[in-house]
Design a protein around this motif. Structure first.
Motif, short mmCIF file in Angstrom:
data_model
loop_
_atom_site.label_atom_id
_atom_site.label_comp_id
_atom_site.label_asym_id
_atom_site.label_seq_id
_atom_site.Cartn_x
_atom_site.Cartn_y
_atom_site.Cartn_z
N ARG A 71 0.64 -1.13 -0.07
CA ARG A 71 -0.01 0.04 -0.02
C ARG A 71 0.68 1.41 0.33
NH1 ARG A 71 -2.82 -1.00 4.16
NH2 ARG A 71 -3.88 -2.87 3.24
N TRP A 75 0.47 4.30 -2.64
CA TRP A 75 0.39 5.63 -2.33
C TRP A 75 1.37 6.46 -3.04
CZ3 TRP A 75 -2.20 9.19 0.12
CH2 TRP A 75 -1.62 10.34 0.98
N PHE A 158 -9.02 4.52 1.00
CA PHE A 158 -7.46 4.87 0.63
C PHE A 158 -7.52 5.60 -0.84
CE2 PHE A 158 -3.92 3.11 -1.97
CZ PHE A 158 -2.77 3.56 -1.13
N ILE A 233 -3.56 10.53 5.78
CA ILE A 233 -3.91 9.16 6.32
C ILE A 233 -4.30 9.01 7.65
CG2 ILE A 233 -3.55 6.42 6.44
CD1 ILE A 233 -2.28 7.00 3.80
N THR A 245 -6.01 1.23 5.38
CA THR A 245 -5.20 2.54 4.70
C THR A 245 -3.86 2.77 5.47
OG1 THR A 245 -6.31 3.97 6.32
CG2 THR A 245 -7.57 3.32 4.18
#
Length: 296
Positions: A71, A75, A158, A233, A245
């Motif tokens: 992730r 990102w 997300f 986040i 997330t």
């Protein structure tokens, strides 16, 4: 006759204070992280015992770790890529001479002056499932019939955060590109226009190659900045729901300050440092190789 040794010695003597201060500022926290990563430390910071690589082993075997790393890559790539793609046309427009250009540049740069934490709070309110501005606006134009809980679903939340990350990264990237475009002489565009080159050909053959060094700079700086970006986040979802997330920096914060596992948090910090160093070295070598190939 001037002593040939005196010049280098004098130069090193002049930069020595700043160099030593820089080494201290970097070495002290890094050595502390290394020390904590190989020790068992209580949540209150009490040193218990040396445990070698147990903290790293615990982190790497945690089922959450693999998802968090992937992730984090998503990102970073999506936010940096999106910011660069959006910033290029914006910079090209702001580089043109038109009435109100100064006001337009100010409006584009304003989000950069706002605290990232405050920006995240505002977007959290905007995406609220009950009274958020986004749902109200979409319902007003008939796109949705019932409210959407944007931040209640992990995958949806997300990508909402990715969008917010792109928006807050655009001003800085535009600033870099405007600096690059301002250094390009307009004479080459006039000559290209006389030769019959279209706007697209001028952009592809002239603007893009001349802007390439600034694109590389924007990518490296944005990767470092976005990879370590914490407020968006954490403020919007705190890594939830159900760790869906989390990126490395928010997971590190949760381990160190919420769950009281500072040794494992220190291990993650070193992993993050290693990943950033590896990316920077790889990217710079790749660009150096491409530049050498182009020059040949």
């Amino acid at each position: 006759m001037q002593n040939p040794v005196r010049g280098p010695v004098l130069a090193w003597g002049l930069i020595a204070p700043s160099l030593l201060l820089t080494i201290f500022i970097l070495a002290y926290p890094l050595s502390t992280l290394v020390f904590q990563s190989v020790h068992d430390i209580s949540r209150f910071g009490l040193l218990r015992a040396f445990n070698g690589l147990d903290n790293f082993r615990t982190v790497f075997t945690d089922p959450v770790f693999g998802h968090v790393v992937w992730r984090t890559v998503q990102w970073t790539v999506c936010v940096v890529g999106g910011a660069v793609l959006c910033a290029v046309p914006i910079a090209l427009i702001l580089q043109q001479d038109f009435y109100g250009r100064g006001v337009a540049r100010t409006i584009v740069m304003l989000p950069w002056a706002v605290s990232l934490t405050m920006t995240a709070i505002v977007w959290t309110w905007a995406f609220n499932g009950q009274y958020g501005m986004v749902n109200a606006s979409l319902a007003m134009v008939g796109i949705i019939q019932e409210p959407i809980n944007w931040l209640a679903d992990g995958q949806l939340a997300f990508w909402v955060e990715v969008g917010v990350g792109i928006l807050v990264s655009i001003p800085f990237t535009v600033t870099i590109f405007l600096g690059g475009l301002s250094s390009v002489s307009q004479d080459i565009y006039e000559a290209a226009g006389i030769e019959g080159a279209s706007r697209w050909q001028q952009f592809r053959r002239l603007t893009l190659p001349l802007l390439k060094p600034f694109i590389h700079m924007a990518i490296v700086l944005n990767v470092i900045y976005v990879f370590n970006s914490f407020p968006i986040i954490w403020i919007m979802t705190q890594g939830g729901p159900d760790n869906a997330t989390h990126i490395l920096v928010t997971w590190l914060y949760q381990l160190g300050f919420r769950l009281g596992r500072p040794g494992e948090a220190a291990a993650i910090s070193l992993v993050m440092l290693a990943l950033l160093l590896a990316f920077t070295v790889f990217y710079l070598r790749l660009q150096k190789r491409q530049s050498a190939k182009a020059a040949a």
